[in-house]
Scaffold this motif. Sequence first.
Motif, PDB file in Angstrom:
ATOM      1  N   SER A 237       0.798  -1.221   0.000  1.00 34.83           N
ATOM      2  CA  SER A 237       0.000   0.000   0.000  1.00 34.83           C
ATOM      3  C   SER A 237       0.832   1.273   0.000  1.00 34.83           C
ATOM      4  O   SER A 237       0.377   2.317  -0.444  1.00 34.83           O
ATOM      5  CB  SER A 237      -0.928   0.025   1.215  1.00 34.83           C
ATOM      6  OG  SER A 237      -0.206   0.303   2.397  1.00 34.83           O
ATOM      7  N   ARG A 241      -3.093   6.726  -0.476  1.00 35.92           N
ATOM      8  CA  ARG A 241      -4.462   6.606  -0.958  1.00 35.92           C
ATOM      9  C   ARG A 241      -4.540   6.585  -2.481  1.00 35.92           C
ATOM     10  O   ARG A 241      -5.293   5.799  -3.062  1.00 35.92           O
ATOM     11  CB  ARG A 241      -5.326   7.731  -0.396  1.00 35.92           C
ATOM     12  CG  ARG A 241      -6.811   7.383  -0.411  1.00 35.92           C
ATOM     13  CD  ARG A 241      -7.666   8.582  -0.125  1.00 35.92           C
ATOM     14  NE  ARG A 241      -7.802   9.410  -1.309  1.00 35.92           N
ATOM     15  CZ  ARG A 241      -8.508  10.535  -1.339  1.00 35.92           C
ATOM     16  NH1 ARG A 241      -9.078  10.978  -0.241  1.00 35.92           N
ATOM     17  NH2 ARG A 241      -8.607  11.238  -2.440  1.00 35.92           N
ATOM     18  N   LEU A 244      -3.812   3.087  -3.641  1.00 34.32           N
ATOM     19  CA  LEU A 244      -4.903   2.155  -3.365  1.00 34.32           C
ATOM     20  C   LEU A 244      -6.103   2.439  -4.266  1.00 34.32           C
ATOM     21  O   LEU A 244      -6.785   1.505  -4.706  1.00 34.32           O
ATOM     22  CB  LEU A 244      -5.300   2.240  -1.892  1.00 34.32           C
ATOM     23  CG  LEU A 244      -4.241   1.742  -0.906  1.00 34.32           C
ATOM     24  CD1 LEU A 244      -4.712   1.948   0.529  1.00 34.32           C
ATOM     25  CD2 LEU A 244      -3.916   0.266  -1.148  1.00 34.32           C
ATOM     26  N   ASP A 245      -6.370   3.706  -4.558  1.00 35.81           N
ATOM     27  CA  ASP A 245      -7.443   4.037  -5.491  1.00 35.81           C
ATOM     28  C   ASP A 245      -7.127   3.479  -6.881  1.00 35.81           C
ATOM     29  O   ASP A 245      -8.016   2.961  -7.579  1.00 35.81           O
ATOM     30  CB  ASP A 245      -7.629   5.550  -5.575  1.00 35.81           C
ATOM     31  CG  ASP A 245      -8.247   6.137  -4.310  1.00 35.81           C
ATOM     32  OD1 ASP A 245      -8.769   5.353  -3.487  1.00 35.81           O
ATOM     33  OD2 ASP A 245      -8.189   7.372  -4.139  1.00 35.81           O
ATOM     34  N   THR A 246      -5.871   3.596  -7.284  1.00 36.63           N
ATOM     35  CA  THR A 246      -5.448   3.050  -8.570  1.00 36.63           C
ATOM     36  C   THR A 246      -5.637   1.542  -8.591  1.00 36.63           C
ATOM     37  O   THR A 246      -6.140   0.972  -9.570  1.00 36.63           O
ATOM     38  CB  THR A 246      -3.973   3.395  -8.831  1.00 36.63           C
ATOM     39  OG1 THR A 246      -3.810   4.808  -8.906  1.00 36.63           O
ATOM     40  CG2 THR A 246      -3.484   2.775 -10.136  1.00 36.63           C
ATOM     41  N   LEU A 247      -5.249   0.885  -7.513  1.00 32.19           N
ATOM     42  CA  LEU A 247      -5.382  -0.564  -7.421  1.00 32.19           C
ATOM     43  C   LEU A 247      -6.841  -0.990  -7.575  1.00 32.19           C
ATOM     44  O   LEU A 247      -7.160  -1.923  -8.322  1.00 32.19           O
ATOM     45  CB  LEU A 247      -4.821  -1.036  -6.083  1.00 32.19           C
ATOM     46  CG  LEU A 247      -4.904  -2.539  -5.791  1.00 32.19           C
ATOM     47  CD1 LEU A 247      -4.036  -3.317  -6.752  1.00 32.19           C
ATOM     48  CD2 LEU A 247      -4.484  -2.818  -4.349  1.00 32.19           C
ATOM     49  N   GLN A 248      -7.745  -0.318  -6.885  1.00 38.55           N
ATOM     50  CA  GLN A 248      -9.158  -0.680  -6.946  1.00 38.55           C
ATOM     51  C   GLN A 248      -9.725  -0.488  -8.358  1.00 38.55           C
ATOM     52  O   GLN A 248     -10.502  -1.318  -8.847  1.00 38.55           O
ATOM     53  CB  GLN A 248      -9.941   0.151  -5.941  1.00 38.55           C
ATOM     54  CG  GLN A 248      -9.609  -0.180  -4.498  1.00 38.55           C
ATOM     55  CD  GLN A 248     -10.283   0.759  -3.511  1.00 38.55           C
ATOM     56  OE1 GLN A 248     -11.152   1.548  -3.890  1.00 38.55           O
ATOM     57  NE2 GLN A 248      -9.879   0.694  -2.255  1.00 38.55           N
ATOM     58  N   LEU A 249      -9.341   0.604  -9.003  1.00 38.79           N
ATOM     59  CA  LEU A 249      -9.815   0.833 -10.364  1.00 38.79           C
ATOM     60  C   LEU A 249      -9.276  -0.215 -11.324  1.00 38.79           C
ATOM     61  O   LEU A 249      -9.997  -0.714 -12.206  1.00 38.79           O
ATOM     62  CB  LEU A 249      -9.421   2.235 -10.831  1.00 38.79           C
ATOM     63  CG  LEU A 249     -10.260   3.387 -10.282  1.00 38.79           C
ATOM     64  CD1 LEU A 249      -9.625   4.721 -10.649  1.00 38.79           C
ATOM     65  CD2 LEU A 249     -11.681   3.319 -10.823  1.00 38.79           C
ATOM     66  N   VAL A 251      -8.448  -3.316 -10.687  1.00 38.51           N
ATOM     67  CA  VAL A 251      -9.172  -4.570 -10.474  1.00 38.51           C
ATOM     68  C   VAL A 251     -10.529  -4.517 -11.165  1.00 38.51           C
ATOM     69  O   VAL A 251     -10.972  -5.490 -11.792  1.00 38.51           O
ATOM     70  CB  VAL A 251      -9.337  -4.853  -8.969  1.00 38.51           C
ATOM     71  CG1 VAL A 251     -10.284  -6.022  -8.729  1.00 38.51           C
ATOM     72  CG2 VAL A 251      -7.980  -5.144  -8.341  1.00 38.51           C
ATOM     73  N   ARG A 252     -11.207  -3.372 -11.075  1.00 40.56           N
ATOM     74  CA  ARG A 252     -12.512  -3.219 -11.719  1.00 40.56           C
ATOM     75  C   ARG A 252     -12.397  -3.292 -13.238  1.00 40.56           C
ATOM     76  O   ARG A 252     -13.197  -3.966 -13.911  1.00 40.56           O
ATOM     77  CB  ARG A 252     -13.134  -1.884 -11.310  1.00 40.56           C
ATOM     78  CG  ARG A 252     -14.600  -1.745 -11.703  1.00 40.56           C
ATOM     79  CD  ARG A 252     -15.087  -0.352 -11.442  1.00 40.56           C
ATOM     80  NE  ARG A 252     -14.644   0.558 -12.509  1.00 40.56           N
ATOM     81  CZ  ARG A 252     -14.808   1.879 -12.479  1.00 40.56           C
ATOM     82  NH1 ARG A 252     -15.332   2.447 -11.407  1.00 40.56           N
ATOM     83  NH2 ARG A 252     -14.417   2.628 -13.491  1.00 40.56           N
ATOM     84  N   LEU A 263      -6.078 -10.307  -4.983  1.00 38.93           N
ATOM     85  CA  LEU A 263      -5.076  -9.395  -4.441  1.00 38.93           C
ATOM     86  C   LEU A 263      -4.347 -10.034  -3.270  1.00 38.93           C
ATOM     87  O   LEU A 263      -4.962 -10.624  -2.386  1.00 38.93           O
ATOM     88  CB  LEU A 263      -5.727  -8.089  -3.985  1.00 38.93           C
ATOM     89  CG  LEU A 263      -6.374  -7.236  -5.090  1.00 38.93           C
ATOM     90  CD1 LEU A 263      -7.062  -6.031  -4.477  1.00 38.93           C
ATOM     91  CD2 LEU A 263      -5.333  -6.794  -6.111  1.00 38.93           C
TER      92      LEU A 263
END
Length: 322
Positions: A237, A241, A244-249, A251-252, A263
Motif C-alpha cells: 500500500s 491513498r 490504493l485508489d489506482t489498485l481498486q480501479l 481490479v474493476r 489481491l
Amino acid sequence: MRDRYTARLVLRSPFVWLGRIIASAMTLPIVARECVESFGDLRRPEAVVGTGPWMLDTYRRGVGITLIRHPDYFRKGLPYIDRVELTLDDDNTRVMGAFIAGHYDIGWKYGGMISRSDWLQIRETVKVRRPRTKQIDLLDSAVPVIYMRTDRPPFNDVRVRRAISMAIDRRELIDVVMDGAGVINPPLAAAMAEWALPIDQPGEGARNYEFDPRTAGRLLAEAGYPQGLETVMNFVSYGSRPYLDTLQLLVRYLDAVGIRVKLVGKEYGAFAVTVSLGQFEATGLGVLPPAVTPYGPLYLRYHPGEVPNAAHVDDPVLTAIS
C-alpha cells in the motif's frame, strides 16, 4: 592523481548518465568502513553513519527516528535545523489530521510531498489553520506500473498483455486519482515528458493504450481464454491513498473484460525483495521510483541482463537498441 578522497571508476563502455546517477542520493550511498568492520551486515541502528548534515540520535522500531545536527558537517554553517523528528505512520487519514494540526512541517510522501488528492481535501482547512504554509505544485517522477511475468503463461502471450492494457481507462484513472492533473505518457512519468513520445506518435503501438474493453475481450479469446482467466496480483500500500485508489480501479477494469484478480498484500520490505526483483507468481502492482534520467525507467526496466527487470522482459529489438 589518486588519494584517499578520490574514487576511480572504470566502465566497460561509455555511459552518458553516469554523472547524474552518482549524484543521486538514492544511487550511491557512502558507507563508513568502521561500521562494516564493527557491525558487519549494517542492520543495527548504530550502523547508520553517513555523510549527511544530521546524525542518528534515537531509533524507535515501528515508531520513528530522531536526527540531530552534525557539528562537524563539511559545509560550514549548515544545516540550519538542529533536530529532525521522523515518524512512521501508514494511516493516511491520521497523518492528514496531524499535518493540519501542525504536528508535521512538511508533507508525508516521498521528498516531503503531499499527493494532489490529499491536498485538495485539506487545502482550505490548512489555509485557515496554518496560513504560513507554502505550496509548490510539482509533477511526480514516480509512476505506478503493473509487472507481469512475461516469461510464463498467460503473460508470455502478447495478446494477453495488450488485452490488459486496453482494459485500462487511463483517462478516468487520471481524472479520478489525480484530479485530472496527469498525462498519458507511456512508459514514463509525467515529470519526464521530454523523454517520451507523445501518445499520438508511437504509430500502431498507440492503439494499445486506448481504452477498448471490447477488443480486450476479443484478444483474450484469441489467446485461448474465451471465458477470461484468473490471476494473482501482489501489492504494497505504501500508505498511499492514490495508490490504493489506482489498485481498486485496475481490479474493476480487468474484471470487466474477464480477468479476475486475487489481491495479495505484502509488507514493503517483502515486496521490495520479491516483486521488485521479479520474484513473484503472476502480476504485481508497484511504483517505479523517482528518476532524474530515463536510464532507470527504460534501460533497467527492459534490459534482460539487469536485476530490476521485474517483468522478465527479453525483447531482442529493445535489447539491441539499449
